[in-house]
Write a protein that holds these residues in place. Sequence first.
Motif, PDB file in Angstrom:
ATOM      1  N   PHE A   1       0.890 -41.175  44.919  1.00 50.74           N
ATOM      2  CA  PHE A   1      -0.364 -40.628  45.601  1.00 50.74           C
ATOM      3  C   PHE A   1      -1.524 -41.179  44.906  1.00 50.74           C
ATOM      4  O   PHE A   1      -1.438 -41.726  43.703  1.00 50.74           O
ATOM      5  CB  PHE A   1      -0.559 -39.214  45.903  1.00 50.74           C
ATOM      6  CG  PHE A   1      -0.523 -38.446  44.615  1.00 50.74           C
ATOM      7  CD1 PHE A   1      -1.561 -38.319  43.887  1.00 50.74           C
ATOM      8  CD2 PHE A   1       0.539 -37.587  44.188  1.00 50.74           C
ATOM      9  CE1 PHE A   1      -1.858 -37.646  42.560  1.00 50.74           C
ATOM     10  CE2 PHE A   1       0.520 -36.905  42.848  1.00 50.74           C
ATOM     11  CZ  PHE A   1      -0.714 -36.902  42.205  1.00 50.74           C
TER      12      PHE A   1
ATOM     13  N   LEU B   1      -5.883 -40.285  44.519  1.00 47.47           N
ATOM     14  CA  LEU B   1      -6.619 -39.152  44.934  1.00 47.47           C
ATOM     15  C   LEU B   1      -8.107 -39.641  44.791  1.00 47.47           C
ATOM     16  O   LEU B   1      -8.653 -40.548  44.419  1.00 47.47           O
ATOM     17  CB  LEU B   1      -6.719 -37.891  43.978  1.00 47.47           C
ATOM     18  CG  LEU B   1      -5.282 -37.274  43.615  1.00 47.47           C
ATOM     19  CD1 LEU B   1      -5.451 -36.145  42.828  1.00 47.47           C
ATOM     20  CD2 LEU B   1      -4.650 -36.941  45.121  1.00 47.47           C
TER      21      LEU B   1
ATOM     22  N   LYS C   1     -10.389 -38.187  42.704  1.00 46.13           N
ATOM     23  CA  LYS C   1     -10.564 -38.739  41.211  1.00 46.13           C
ATOM     24  C   LYS C   1      -9.350 -39.883  40.859  1.00 46.13           C
ATOM     25  O   LYS C   1      -8.400 -39.793  41.360  1.00 46.13           O
ATOM     26  CB  LYS C   1     -10.086 -37.321  40.446  1.00 46.13           C
ATOM     27  CG  LYS C   1     -11.283 -36.438  40.512  1.00 46.13           C
ATOM     28  CD  LYS C   1     -10.960 -35.234  39.662  1.00 46.13           C
ATOM     29  CE  LYS C   1      -9.917 -34.396  40.082  1.00 46.13           C
ATOM     30  NZ  LYS C   1      -9.795 -33.130  39.732  1.00 46.13           N
TER      31      LYS C   1
ATOM     32  N   LEU D   1      -8.363 -40.310  37.855  1.00 44.79           N
ATOM     33  CA  LEU D   1      -7.119 -39.894  37.237  1.00 44.79           C
ATOM     34  C   LEU D   1      -6.676 -40.909  36.067  1.00 44.79           C
ATOM     35  O   LEU D   1      -5.572 -40.806  35.655  1.00 44.79           O
ATOM     36  CB  LEU D   1      -5.980 -39.132  37.723  1.00 44.79           C
ATOM     37  CG  LEU D   1      -6.490 -37.966  38.669  1.00 44.79           C
ATOM     38  CD1 LEU D   1      -5.196 -37.671  39.189  1.00 44.79           C
ATOM     39  CD2 LEU D   1      -6.761 -36.670  37.909  1.00 44.79           C
ATOM     40  N   LEU D   2      -7.517 -41.698  35.738  1.00 42.33           N
ATOM     41  CA  LEU D   2      -7.187 -42.672  34.614  1.00 42.33           C
ATOM     42  C   LEU D   2      -7.529 -41.944  33.303  1.00 42.33           C
ATOM     43  O   LEU D   2      -8.231 -41.060  33.128  1.00 42.33           O
ATOM     44  CB  LEU D   2      -8.363 -43.824  34.692  1.00 42.33           C
ATOM     45  CG  LEU D   2      -8.219 -44.666  36.054  1.00 42.33           C
ATOM     46  CD1 LEU D   2      -9.084 -45.727  35.803  1.00 42.33           C
ATOM     47  CD2 LEU D   2      -6.735 -45.396  35.931  1.00 42.33           C
ATOM     48  N   LEU D   3      -6.191 -42.029  32.549  1.00 40.94           N
ATOM     49  CA  LEU D   3      -6.171 -41.468  31.013  1.00 40.94           C
ATOM     50  C   LEU D   3      -7.123 -42.014  30.139  1.00 40.94           C
ATOM     51  O   LEU D   3      -7.065 -43.162  29.890  1.00 40.94           O
ATOM     52  CB  LEU D   3      -4.754 -41.451  30.800  1.00 40.94           C
ATOM     53  CG  LEU D   3      -3.716 -40.954  31.522  1.00 40.94           C
ATOM     54  CD1 LEU D   3      -2.292 -41.050  31.115  1.00 40.94           C
ATOM     55  CD2 LEU D   3      -4.054 -39.311  31.986  1.00 40.94           C
TER      56      LEU D   3
END
Lengths: 265, 262
Positions: free
Chosen positions: B85, B87, B89, B91-93
């Motif tokens: 998936f 999103l 966001k 969500l890159l660290l």
Amino acid sequence: MTAVINLLARKEAWGSFLLLFVVLAVWEWLPGAMGVPVFIVAPPSRVWAEFMRLLDVERLFLHTAITFFQVMVGFVLGSLLGMVVGYTLGLSKTAEFVLSPYILALQIAPKVAFAPLFVMWFGFNVYPKILVAVLIVFFPILINVLGAMRTLDGAMVNLARSFSASKLQIFWKIQFPASMPALFSGLRIGSTLAVIGVVVGEMVGGNNGLGYLLVFGEGQANTPMVFVAILLLTFIGIVIYGLVVLLENRVLHYLPRAATTEKST
Amino acid sequence: MSDRIRLAFETVTKRFDHPRNGGLIVAIQGVDIRIADGERVALIGPSGCGKSTLLNLASGLDFPSEGRVRVDGVEVSGPNRQVAFMLQKDLLLPWRSILENVCFGQEIRGMSRAERRDKALAQLNRFRIADFAEAYPHQLSGGMRQRAALARTMMMDPDVLLLDEPFSALDAQTKLVLQADLARTLTESRKTSFLITHDLDEAVTLSDRVLVMSKRPGRIVREIIVDLPHRDEPLQRRRLPETARYTGELMNLLDIGHAELV
């Protein structure tokens, strides 16, 4: 080294030096001019003379080294303990629920008040001092780590879960690195508190360390000696705080520069 | 496109405990969706209608209260390799470079360092962000970060891409470019996609089929087949006068203009 040179190139840095010079000058001359006796405020020249005398006859270096050693050990052990407990509570809702009232109570209790108790338990050696430092360092680390674990974006954990990450992988690859900024603000606070813990321990019971010299100087009404001890304690605090900041800059190198504090360039 | 069903929701109902009053919230009810191999399906609906719940069910992060979710005919019992998936966001660290972020999923899956590095670089090239392989997320613009997120998703080589408003945080122009990138990538790799979006134009230009969901409890109330050319070129498709007709129909279905529910 280049950082220092860069700093010297800035106009503001010279302003800082000038201020130091003015403060030293005022400290040296003003109390005498106003008739304040030396045993109330010792001028810098007297403090320096006392510093040289203590180095010579009172094993000042040894006292400083002992205090420094205790602060370091207390800080490192307290930080490790705070991390272990913080991450454990962060990972286990049950543990947090069961333990949090006691941790809160212990956090509110003034940690330095334990110093006499530890001296009674362990005697006049390094252990009570280290223990007070451990206790006082423990809480800011614990609170910051726990806070970071609680406020972590659940979507990040879900991302790792969607890749079938194990609990251990989620911890080491997401939760632990995500807590680093909070951990380091805890370490910064802890590094200054460790000095307080050790000094109180030394003041309460012992016959060496800078805290002992403080009390000894007070007993003799030797104000310059008290000043020397205070300055050296501050120096120890600065060294340890500086080490934390150095480590922080290495670990948190990925953060935007504006977000890290006290960056001059 | 073949007849093989990649992703299926079979009369799926999902209920949650109400956070305060102890009752139940029915997020979605009796949802039936079947997505064939290579198909592109978009889902639109009012806010809070349970669209994202569907995505969590499909990715195995959550489970239906009733009904079944199947991926390639197998009931979903947890996270699996067939779906990935992306999103809104990214969500890159933040502590990983872009390259390391793209590698993240395969690192967890145990791919060797050399192999995942090669594959990640290929993905970065594909999305034209190879120059930023060693950069950290905060150094990238929103569009580039979302490209990196797309690269990370493609790196898992899933059969089905689940996309939850992937471009909704981007500015209008960047969004158009990324939509075109996505369409091209889906075509090249022959992936199936399930796109959840608020953007009606996006739904029409990127999909073969648009499903309309009702407000909570979410049900599929309408299915619209998008019969338009330029399947792989959303920018071209957007220019067609028929596209406006489709979005107009969707606006009517969602009651946009005379309703408080959006």
